[in-house]
Design a protein around this motif. Structure first.
Motif, PDB file in Angstrom:
ATOM      1  N   LYS A 121       0.829  -1.208   0.000  1.00  0.00           N
ATOM      2  CA  LYS A 121       0.000   0.000   0.000  1.00  0.00           C
ATOM      3  C   LYS A 121       0.862   1.256   0.000  1.00  0.00           C
ATOM      4  O   LYS A 121       0.562   2.228  -0.701  1.00  0.00           O
ATOM      5  N   THR A 122       1.916   1.248   0.812  1.00  0.00           N
ATOM      6  CA  THR A 122       2.802   2.416   0.865  1.00  0.00           C
ATOM      7  C   THR A 122       3.438   2.657  -0.497  1.00  0.00           C
ATOM      8  O   THR A 122       3.480   3.792  -0.986  1.00  0.00           O
ATOM      9  N   THR A 123       3.915   1.570  -1.120  1.00  0.00           N
ATOM     10  CA  THR A 123       4.519   1.708  -2.452  1.00  0.00           C
ATOM     11  C   THR A 123       3.513   2.314  -3.431  1.00  0.00           C
ATOM     12  O   THR A 123       3.843   3.239  -4.177  1.00  0.00           O
ATOM     13  N   GLU A 124       2.287   1.775  -3.396  1.00  0.00           N
ATOM     14  CA  GLU A 124       1.268   2.294  -4.317  1.00  0.00           C
ATOM     15  C   GLU A 124       0.979   3.776  -4.081  1.00  0.00           C
ATOM     16  O   GLU A 124       0.792   4.543  -5.023  1.00  0.00           O
ATOM     17  N   GLU A 125       0.930   4.153  -2.802  1.00  0.00           N
ATOM     18  CA  GLU A 125       0.672   5.571  -2.503  1.00  0.00           C
ATOM     19  C   GLU A 125       1.777   6.462  -3.046  1.00  0.00           C
ATOM     20  O   GLU A 125       1.513   7.540  -3.597  1.00  0.00           O
ATOM     21  N   ILE A 126       3.028   6.005  -2.866  1.00  0.00           N
ATOM     22  CA  ILE A 126       4.165   6.788  -3.365  1.00  0.00           C
ATOM     23  C   ILE A 126       4.063   6.920  -4.890  1.00  0.00           C
ATOM     24  O   ILE A 126       4.189   8.008  -5.450  1.00  0.00           O
ATOM     25  N   LEU A 127       3.802   5.778  -5.550  1.00  0.00           N
ATOM     26  CA  LEU A 127       3.708   5.802  -7.021  1.00  0.00           C
ATOM     27  C   LEU A 127       2.563   6.695  -7.483  1.00  0.00           C
ATOM     28  O   LEU A 127       2.690   7.445  -8.453  1.00  0.00           O
ATOM     29  N   ASP A 128       1.436   6.608  -6.762  1.00  0.00           N
ATOM     30  CA  ASP A 128       0.274   7.446  -7.116  1.00  0.00           C
ATOM     31  C   ASP A 128       0.626   8.925  -7.084  1.00  0.00           C
ATOM     32  O   ASP A 128       0.257   9.689  -7.981  1.00  0.00           O
ATOM     33  N   LEU A 129       1.320   9.323  -6.001  1.00  0.00           N
ATOM     34  CA  LEU A 129       1.645  10.745  -5.865  1.00  0.00           C
ATOM     35  C   LEU A 129       2.550  11.205  -7.004  1.00  0.00           C
ATOM     36  O   LEU A 129       2.359  12.283  -7.563  1.00  0.00           O
ATOM     37  N   PHE A 130       3.528  10.361  -7.362  1.00  0.00           N
ATOM     38  CA  PHE A 130       4.405  10.764  -8.458  1.00  0.00           C
ATOM     39  C   PHE A 130       3.695  10.674  -9.816  1.00  0.00           C
ATOM     40  O   PHE A 130       3.956  11.478 -10.707  1.00  0.00           O
ATOM     41  N   SER A 131       2.799   9.696  -9.960  1.00  0.00           N
ATOM     42  CA  SER A 131       2.004   9.635 -11.200  1.00  0.00           C
ATOM     43  C   SER A 131       1.263  10.940 -11.407  1.00  0.00           C
ATOM     44  O   SER A 131       1.164  11.445 -12.523  1.00  0.00           O
ATOM     45  N   GLY A 132       0.741  11.472 -10.291  1.00  0.00           N
ATOM     46  CA  GLY A 132       0.020  12.746 -10.362  1.00  0.00           C
ATOM     47  C   GLY A 132       0.906  13.880 -10.853  1.00  0.00           C
ATOM     48  O   GLY A 132       0.415  14.888 -11.361  1.00  0.00           O
TER      49      GLY A 132
END
Ligand code: DAH
Length: 335
Positions: A121-132
Motif C-alpha cells: 500500500k505504501t509503495t502504491e501511494e508513493i507511485l500514485d503521488l508521483f504519477s500525479g
C-alpha cells in the motif's frame, strides 16, 4: 390385581381410566414419555389389563358388555396415543425448523478478506503521488550485473558498496541489486530525455536483521531529466511529495555524497522526536549522463531513492521493521 369387581364398578373404573388418560395425554410433550404412558395404560401389565383382570365376578351375560366397552376404550386410547405422537413429532419438527432457519436479512458475520500488505500500500501511494506529477512507473530486474548496479552509476571499483560484506554476489558478473538506481540506467539507455520515472522494487544487502534493518527491503527510485532542471526543482518536488505523504512532519535536507549525484543530499523527517532518514537524492552526475551518450550540457536532472519501509513505519507508527515481514495476521489485519 385379583380382586373381583361388579359390573357397575368395572364400568366406572373404565370410565375413570378413560377420563384420566384423556387428561394426562395432553400433558405429554416427548415421545419417550408417550411410549411409557402407552405401556402403562395398554401394555400386557398395563392398567387396562388390570381392570379386565377383575372380571371374574361377572356373569356370562355381563362379560361381553364390559368386553365391548373395554375394546372400544382400547381402540380410542390407541388412537389418542397415535394422534398425540404425530402432534409431538410435528411440533418438534417445527421447533427444529425454527431453530435452524437462516435469517437471510441478518448482516454477514464477516468473511475474512485478504488485505494488501502495508508495504504494497505504501509503495502504491508513493507511485500514485508521483504519477500525479506526470511520472511513469518503470521496473527493472532484481538480478543485476556489475555494470548496471555499480559501474554505470559511477561507483568506483574500490567503493565499499562493492564489498562482499555488503552485496550478495551470485557468481560470474551477477549480483542481487543493492538499490533501484540501476533502473535509471536501463531506462535512459532505451528512452532519450526528457524522462520522468518512478521505479519500485526489492533490493538486497548483507545486513543483519534488527529493528531497523533487513537484508531484503524496498525502494522507489525517482528520476527526472529535462532541460533546465536544477536543485530547486529537486527540492520542490521532494517537499511537495513529502507534504502530500506525511502532512506537516518537519523535514530537513542534509548534504551527503553519492557517486551518481552531485550535489547529493539525504532527507530526514522528524519522527518520535528524532530525525529519521527516508531518502537519498541529488542532481544526476554529468558523468552518468555522458556515460550513456546524453549531452549533459543540454540535459540535467535529479534522482532520489526512497526507503519504502521507512515511509511505511512513520506513516503507520510501526516501531519495528520485522513486523512488516513476519506475516502475523493480528498485525496485518490493521491495514
Ligand atoms: N541508491 C541509493 C541507495 O540505495 C539511494 C539514492 C541516493 C538514490 C541518491 C538516488 C539518489 O537516486 O539520487 O542508497
Amino acid at each position: 390385581m385379583s380382586e373381583t369387581l361388579s359390573l357397575k364398578q368395572l364400568t366406572d373404573e373404565l370410565n375413570r381410566l378413560e377420563e384420566k388418560a384423556v387428561k394426562d395425554i395432553s400433558q405429554i410433550v416427548d415421545t419417550n414419555s408417550l411410549e411409557q404412558f402407552r405401556v402403562n395404560l395398554l401394555g400386557k401389565k398395563g392398567n387396562l389389563s388390570k381392570i379386565l383382570g377383575s372380571m371374574s365376578g361377572l356373569s356370562g351375560s355381563e362379560r361381553p358388555v364390559v368386553g365391548q366397552q373395554a375394546n372400544l376404550l382400547k381402540k380410542k386410547l390407541q388412537d389418542l396415543v397415535s394422534d398425540r405422537l404425530s402432534q409431538i413429532e410435528k411440533e418438534s419438527l417445527r421447533e427444529l425448523i425454527a431453530k435452524e432457519t437462516i435469517d437471510v436479512t441478518l448482516p454477514p458475520s464477516g468473511t475474512l478478506l485478504g488485505h494488501r500488505h502495508p508495504l504494497s500500500k505504501t509503495t502504491e501511494e508513493i507511485l500514485d503521488l508521483f504519477s500525479g506529477l506526470g511520472y511513469v512507473v518503470e521496473e527493472g530486474p532484481e538480478v543485476e550485473n556489475d555494470y548496471y548496479n555499480f559501474a554505470a552509476l559511477n561507483i568506483p571499483e574500490d567503493h565499499p558498496a562493492r564489498d562482499m560484506q555488503d552485496t550478495f554476489y551470485l557468481g560470474g558478473d551477477l549480483l542481487l541489486r543493492t538499490h533501484t538506481s540501476p533502473v535509471q540506467i536501463r531506462y535512459l539507455e532505451k528512452n532519450p530525455p526528457p524522462v520522468r520515472i518512478v521505479a519500485p522494487g526489492r533490493v538486497y544487502r548483507r545486513d543483519a536483521v534488527d529493528a531497523t534493518h533487513s537484508p531484503v527491503f524496498h525502494q522507489v527510485e525517482v528520476l527526472a531529466i529535462d532541460e533546465g532542471l536544477d536543485f530547486s526543482h529537486l527540492r520542490g518536488t521532494v517537499m511537495a511529495f513529502l507534504k502530500a505523504f506525511f502532512g506537516d512532519l518537519p523535514v530537513r535536507f542534509r548534504a551527503s555524497y553519492f557517486p551518481f549525484t552531485e550535489p547529493s543530499a539525504e532527507v530526514d523527517v522528524q519522527w518520535r522526536g528524532r530525525w529519521l532518514e527516508v531518502m537519498g537524492c541529488g542532481m544526476v552526475d554529468p558523468e552518468v549522463l555522458e556515460g550513456l551518450g546524453i549531452d549533459s550540457e543540454r540535459w540535467t536532472g535529479f534522482a532520489a531513492g526512497l526507503g519504502v519501509e521507512r515511509f511505511c513505519m512513520v506513516r503507520h507508527e510501526i516501531d519495528d521493521i520485522r513486523r512488516l515481514y513476519t506475516s502475523d495476521l493480528r498485525f496485518l489485519e490493521q491495514f
